[in-house]
Design a protein around this motif. Structure first.
Motif, PDB file in Angstrom:
ATOM      1  N   THR A  48      22.910  51.407  11.599  1.00  0.00           N
ATOM      2  CA  THR A  48      23.292  52.207  12.675  1.00  0.00           C
ATOM      3  C   THR A  48      23.888  51.290  13.779  1.00  0.00           C
ATOM      4  OG1 THR A  48      21.621  53.846  12.374  1.00  0.00           O
ATOM      5  CG2 THR A  48      22.192  53.707  14.605  1.00  0.00           C
ATOM      6  N   TYR A  75      25.612  50.722  17.676  1.00  0.00           N
ATOM      7  CA  TYR A  75      25.710  51.308  18.795  1.00  0.00           C
ATOM      8  C   TYR A  75      27.129  51.006  19.532  1.00  0.00           C
ATOM      9  CZ  TYR A  75      24.768  52.262  23.888  1.00  0.00           C
ATOM     10  OH  TYR A  75      24.932  52.696  25.249  1.00  0.00           O
ATOM     11  N   TRP A  95      26.025  56.285  18.907  1.00  0.00           N
ATOM     12  CA  TRP A  95      25.458  55.683  17.741  1.00  0.00           C
ATOM     13  C   TRP A  95      25.942  56.170  16.638  1.00  0.00           C
ATOM     14  CZ3 TRP A  95      23.034  56.328  22.334  1.00  0.00           C
ATOM     15  CH2 TRP A  95      21.925  55.201  22.929  1.00  0.00           C
ATOM     16  N   ARG A 136      16.777  55.720  11.323  1.00  0.00           N
ATOM     17  CA  ARG A 136      18.202  55.440  11.600  1.00  0.00           C
ATOM     18  C   ARG A 136      19.025  56.464  11.088  1.00  0.00           C
ATOM     19  NH1 ARG A 136      17.948  48.612  10.839  1.00  0.00           N
ATOM     20  NH2 ARG A 136      17.482  48.293  13.127  1.00  0.00           N
ATOM     21  N   ASN A 172      17.952  50.575  17.679  1.00  0.00           N
ATOM     22  CA  ASN A 172      18.854  51.640  16.845  1.00  0.00           C
ATOM     23  C   ASN A 172      18.082  52.870  16.154  1.00  0.00           C
ATOM     24  OD1 ASN A 172      21.013  50.595  18.423  1.00  0.00           O
ATOM     25  ND2 ASN A 172      21.771  49.686  16.635  1.00  0.00           N
TER      26      ASN A 172
END
Length: 540
Positions: free
Chosen positions: A10, A12, A19, A360, A425
């Motif tokens: 994941t 960001y 995300w 995630r 995340n």
């Protein structure tokens, strides 16, 4: 920053405040439907067992399932089921021929509208009057419930599990010969064709008819499955997990274990022992029931490699109990998804390290967090979870207004869930937006109080809700299910919250009740509105 746990990355983007899961290209041509993919898979190793019905005591090989489904597909073709609006209504429990019936629809590119047979007659009638199926399939036990709807729609009734004099059955279809050259229907961009119509959860009103396409996201999440796996889900095909189990079994050639019984801990333990279930998906409330069942033993669950739960919060104390019965980490996983998205949004392999997270993001999923003013939020900032899957969605069947409210013009789904991402995340769902409560001007969420009550050793399940008072707002109240042999009193629950919650506005000003069970939806979710209604009824 790019992270990887359980093969799920994941990322960001701090500039866009979005995300993203990893990008992945599907292995399948966009012209193929799920039905075409399953048709080819079932031709491999034809003599292997594909489906076991525990209730009916039947076993079908891959070849038998293929032929049965092809006969259903051939029948639909002969009845001129060609358009996406030529719909089959499916209201049946998990008996021997349900899989062939659903696969036959997939082979022909015919959407089936699955409705839970335990719903009230008026709800069933209203749902089918939206989609107007040409055929309504039901169990013998539900014929009286559906026949008036069929008459009003001019629809043929097809009995799934048995016979009724003068009414056609799936068994009748399976007696017909199959042309040797039968092939499933082909379409341009079959991936976009509507595959099924399911019901929304109905937790915020009357269920809506949710269209799902032939998206690969429905099954590619579970590409780790193989022929040695035994898959079981108690949910019927009207719930996303039921559909995912049906399709993944067809694509990856697992053994599909079915039972027409609703979930109970005793029945689930029996299935695991007798059939060596390796993969299962269940509601969060079922995990609580299993973790607190006196009969649950690690030996009985030794075959489980994948225990996935979905549909809401599972209390941290419950997760710890459940983990103690499993053979190793990574088996107990939390999945977060929406019927509307047609797949999982996130997946948590790390329930031991991050027990309050839903994990995630899945491949090709993007998520943003938006506050009440429409401002994008960053890490650890709370707001509505909005997600984007980059695929076609035809919306709620016959309800363009609700479709627009759910998914905006840029393709973002407005989930109605409040959540945030942590520094690693991992996504956390705080609560449904509509479940937020306010007492003396202070906002709180029911699960915050539930987590505290769940720490009491005598508590098996708990549901907290607000009782509205004009001068104060939503006073927290709790319905509590006790573990076997406990004599806990409601006053002890109220005292425990007072002693362990530092802010008074979250105390149980609405009181507590000890109840034998919590009201649940047909598919196992705790129905907070029904629990509250039962509480108020008992209070008067």
């Amino acid at each position: 920053m790019l992270d990887l746990i359980g093969n799920f990355a994941t990322h960001y983007d701090k500039d866009q405040k979005i995300w993203s899961g990893s990008s992945q290209q599907s292995l399948y041509n966009d012209d193929l439907t799920a039905g075409q993919i399953i048709f080819r898979q079932l031709q491999r190793q034809p003599q292997r067992i594909f489906q076991i019905s525990h209730t009916d005591n039947t076993r079908l090989t891959r070849s038998q399932m293929l032929h049965n489904a092809a006969k259903v597909g051939c029948y639909l073709r002969d009845q001129s089921f060609q358009k996406e609006t030529d719909i089959v209504g499916l209201m049946a429990r998990n008996s021997t021929n349900v899989g062939a019936l659903a696969y036959g629809c997939l082979f022909n590119g015919t959407p089936f509208h699955a409705v839970n047979p335990n719903l009230e007659r008026k709800t069933i009638d209203s749902l089918y009057k939206i989609t107007k199926p040409r055929i309504l399939c039901c169990d013998v036990a539900d014929y009286e419930k559906i026949k008036d709807t069929a008459t009003s729609l001019g629809a043929l009734v097809l009995i799934v599990n048995g016979k009724i004099n003068g009414v056609m059955s799936v068994g009748d279809l399976l007696q017909k010969p199959l042309p040797k050259d039968y092939e499933p229907a082909q379409f341009h961009r079959g991936i976009d064709r509507t595959m099924a119509i399911l019901c929304s959860s109905g937790t915020t009103g009357t269920p809506k008819a949710v269209t799902l396409s032939n998206s690969r996201k429905l099954f590619e999440t579970h590409s780790y499955l193989g022929p040695d796996d035994v898959q079981y889900a108690s949910s019927t095909l009207d719930w996303l997990t039921g559909l995912i189990t049906l399709v993944t079994a067809g694509v990856y050639g697992t053994i599909r274990l079915i039972s027409s019984q609703m979930f109970s801990t005793g029945h689930f333990l029996e299935l695991c022992e007798q059939h060596e279930v390796s993969w299962t998906v269940m509601a969060n409330s079922h995990v609580a029931m299993l973790a607190n069942c006196p009969q649950t033993r690690a030996q009985k669950l030794r075959s489980l490699k994948h225990l996935i739960f979905a549909g809401g919060h599972c209390l941290v104390a419950t997760l710890k109990k459940m983990q103690s019965f499993l053979h190793g980490p990574g088996i107990l996983r939390n999945a977060y998804g929406l019927t509307e998205v047609g797949a999982l949004v996130s997946y948590n392999f790390e329930t031991q390290l991050k027990p309050t997270s839903v994990g995630r993001l899945m491949e090709n999923i993007r998520v943003r967090i938006v506050d009440a003013s429409g401002k994008l939020q960053g890490p650890k900032e709370v707001g509505e979870v909005q997600c984007h899957n980059g695929q076609l969605w035809r919306g709620y069947f016959g309800n363009p207004q609700a479709t627009t409210e759910m998914r905006d013009s840029a393709g973002w789904y407005h989930t109605g869930d409040i959540g945030y991402f942590d520094e690693d995340n991992f996504l956390h769902i705080v609560e449904r937006q509509k479940d937020m409560l306010k007492y003396l001007g202070m906002m709180y969420y029911p699960h915050e109080v539930e987590e505290v009550i769940a720490q009491m050793p005598d508590v098996a399940e708990v549901c907290v809700f607000g009782i509205f008072r004009e001068t104060e707002g939503d006073a927290a109240a709790a319905s509590v299910v006790l573990r076997s042999g406990s004599n806990l009193k409601p006053s002890q629950v109220e005292d425990y919250v007072r002693q362990n919650v530092s802010v008074e506005f979250k105390h149980l000003h609405g009181g507590a009740q000890i109840v034998p069970q919590l009201a649940k939806s047909a598919n196992g979710k705790v129905n907070r509105h029904a629990v509250k209604a039962a509480y108020l009824k008992q209070s008067h």
